[in-house]
Design an enzyme around this catalytic site. Structure first.
Site, PDB file in Angstrom:
ATOM      1  CB  ALA A 299      -0.925  -0.018   1.214  1.00 29.14           C
ATOM      2  CG  HIS A 300      -1.187   5.003   0.443  1.00 27.68           C
ATOM      3  ND1 HIS A 300      -2.224   5.852   0.130  1.00 27.68           N
ATOM      4  CD2 HIS A 300      -1.512   4.432   1.620  1.00 27.68           C
ATOM      5  CE1 HIS A 300      -3.116   5.800   1.092  1.00 27.68           C
ATOM      6  NE2 HIS A 300      -2.711   4.955   1.995  1.00 27.68           N
TER       7      HIS A 300
END
Lengths: 339, 339, 339
Positions: A236-237
């Site tokens: 994920a980011h």
């Protein structure tokens, strides 16, 4: 065919036996025959070695005299030697430099790079020497792919992302899609937060098929040098992964998690968001890491299979463990009162 | 429109009632109307059947006289009959044979095969009769696709992999990417082990969207005839799956695992590496199979949801189950001493 | 550069301080410098705000007077305001309307739509105004893509599927592959059930990279307005998801499950088939939802990590919880008999 003494000259190790034996490839102990080099990394397969028809073996110091009449390469780490020998016999296929007539290339590309049919490389992208962009892959505006990196077919690299040198990105991987960031309106509707960070990937990184690495919200998502990611992984980011960490298939890492260097993360594990994992941590397969881990070591949280009947009996209590614990407490009190 | 007696003539079963009723499609009990054939596979939906407006029904022997005035096809397995009837009404769309002007085909292809726009078929590949290679899909050097197999768009088949006859490969699937194999240097860095085995897939296999099957290290990864894999599944290198085994979505199978024939593996399950699973084993969803299973049967290892409050109460004890067990042991000793 | 009072005029909120301060972008508290607008959504980062070099801040009413000398935008929900401000500074890049010379478009397309290189749009498809079909993506026969929707590269949309307006579909997503439906022959072989339903997706939906949504068996799979799906998610056939529900990465939803509106489903969760989840339900990460949930609330079923040694000690008892419970029962009986 290559003489075994030439291989040892190139890769090191101690040669025991006839240096003139010709080798053509590496093989497993079972499948090996004439011209094949097999290896013994795990002593439990010693019987297989003894019955193997391999022409030569890679063994550890403890097994140097096990095989009479066939040459051995003695080395401290036969598995590592096997890896190097296999690279020696199986070099990456050479590139066919140049942009295919059906590639769409909107930036300058070095003469040593190969851009295959259907690939799209956007303007402002930067492609290094000896890079392969596979068929029907996409490299967005301003993205950079370092020298020697090979991108398989059907890969997507979004704008402005950076991939280092000598990386391998397998088919279907997606680098730099938007992270999953939304703010909520009082109505319950979600407002998208633009994801304007990048993905920055170091050198010698391998990224598995259909793995996804999201771009950061404001800062970057960062994958360190030498990291190896298996297939179907979701990063994920704003995640940061330290160098030489390895993650097995179908694992997921939630937003802003930080994973140290040289970690080994098992398949289907989940790493929660905003936590930290120290260097040299080993996570077992199917484990949820819900809290930060400050110390190197092995961590586990899985629930392996039982027969369904056993599971059903045990699980019934698991759902009421608090009540069981209460009953123990009451028993203790009653016994205490008897005295 | 097709008369129901013509359908029964083609597919078998016993017709009860008016053979002249025209049918145009299969439908659910709720959605069905004029011209629709519905089915009752689960007796709990009997009330829905009674209120259905379907023109005709597929039912089991127990329900042959349930519906007055509308014809029934009576069969031992209504669900299986429904599957065949639906295939009858919904044949696969015909191919448009030939290579699209925008396909890149570097090997001979039979006149009956269809290669869609943007597809890339490398030299030395072998494409069977009546094969479809979907738009923007990739077939690597020396790969083989058997007759009647349909490859959806954006699929990647790496070099030398083999896909049997009458298979379906859905979009985004990746067949034959490198398995995840590395040896470790003393420094902690990883040395790639070339993955030179293939993926060999039998006949009548279906592979779901974005599923990945890795090529073997030295030997092949093998998927048996009739295997059905759902979406997002990860199959690691050197796995072997027996015929007619079915695996639901997002499951993962680690390296060198062997799964028997006719197994049913639930969604999100994980199968550990180097273990064996017998024939006819059923694995519940979300179960980690950490040890070999020698006997047919149902196996489970999941931890279904509770309210968060209940979970928190129970889980607190789960983390200290060993201490709870100690307290029980002490209680037993004390009671024993009293006697 | 934009004056802060112009931003407040556009987005609302109360401006405290110098309205003439120029802003160029949003940034985190740590990275912000001259021209940057930062935000404080969580009071635990107050110290970071105080040391931040941002030009201005978005804060809640409790922090209106925290920062002397630098302007603040005071608002009830700073995170929501940050989302809107970031959208203001980072609008989606403009489209380059028209079909690329290397796109294969077999249906009429509005002049405002952009069809990028290698994209394939089949006959009978319908493309709305201001739509982007990314490089090498595929839109099947009769599929519809609503106005303003942006499809990234390497996406596959199967025939007849419907995507609403202003959606974002990230790279590698597959919409409308066949659901996983088979009937079993007595031999154990599987007979495919044609999947003739569609996928119907509402407006303002975001679909993550490599996420898969299967078409329905007979009815449709339906994704409501405003739903946000992260990467690597698997949605099986005939699932229905209510509006504004959000699902994190690598989750899986089995066939015919119904999920209410405004739910939040954690990463790697699994939702079993044929169950219902009420509106406003929150599911923790890595939770298996095995039974229907009738009431809003938080539900959990995970087993977070312990050190491997602790886990091994506790897990040994977990496998024999039924026996432990028996021992407690016997202890209770014996104490009872003493009285």
């Amino acid at each position: 065919m290559l003489r075994i003494d030439a291989l040892v000259a190139a890769l090191g190790g101690e040669l025991v036996g006839d240096g003139g034996v010709p080798l053509r490839r590496v093989a497993t102990l079972e499948q090996a025959g004439e011209g094949d080099l097999a290896f013994l990394a795990n002593p439990k397969y010693l019987a297989r070695l003894k019955s193997s028809r391999a022409a030569a073996f890679i063994v550890g110091p403890a097994h140097r005299s096990v095989v009479a009449g066939r040459p051995c390469i003695v080395t401290d780490d036969p598995y590592l030697y096997f890896a190097r020998a296999s690279q020696f016999f199986n070099p990456a296929p050479p590139l066919a430099p140049g942009a295919h007539a059906r590639a769409s290339v909107r930036c300058p590309v070095p003469a040593t790079a190969a851009i295959d049919a259907g690939a799209v490389v956007e303007e402002g992208a930067s492609i290094g020497d000896d890079v392969l962009i596979g068929a029907n892959s996409y490299v967005g505006k301003g993205a950079r792919v370092g020298r020697g990196t090979r991108i398989a077919p059907n890969v997507t690299i979004y704008a402005d992302c950076v991939i280092g040198e000598n990386c391998i990105v397998h088919a279907g991987a997606v680098i730099g899609a938007d992270g999953f960031g939304f703010a909520r309106e009082p109505s319950g509707a979600w407002v998208k937060i633009p994801q304007i960070g990048r993905v920055v990937i170091g050198n010698e990184v391998e990224i598995g098929a259909n793995t996804t690495i999201d771009r950061g919200v404001l800062d970057d998502t960062v994958i360190g040098d030498g990291v190896k990611l298996d297939n179907q992984i979701q990063i994920a980011h704003n995640v940061r992964i330290g160098e030489h960490t390895i993650i097995a298939g179908s694992a997921g890492v939630a937003g802003s998690a930080r994973i140290g260097a040289r970690c080994m993360i098992g398949g289907q594990s989940g790493i929660s968001g905003h936590i930290s994992i120290a260097d040299d941590v080993i996570i077992s397969a199917c484990t949820l890491v819900a809290k930060s881990i400050r110390k190197a070591g092995v961590y586990t949280g899985s629930l392996p299979q039982q027969t369904h009947a056993d599971w059903a009996r045990n699980f019934a209590h698991l759902r009421h463990l608090d009540a069981l614990a209460d009953r123990i407490r009451i028993l203790e009190q009653r016994l205490e009162e008897q005295h």
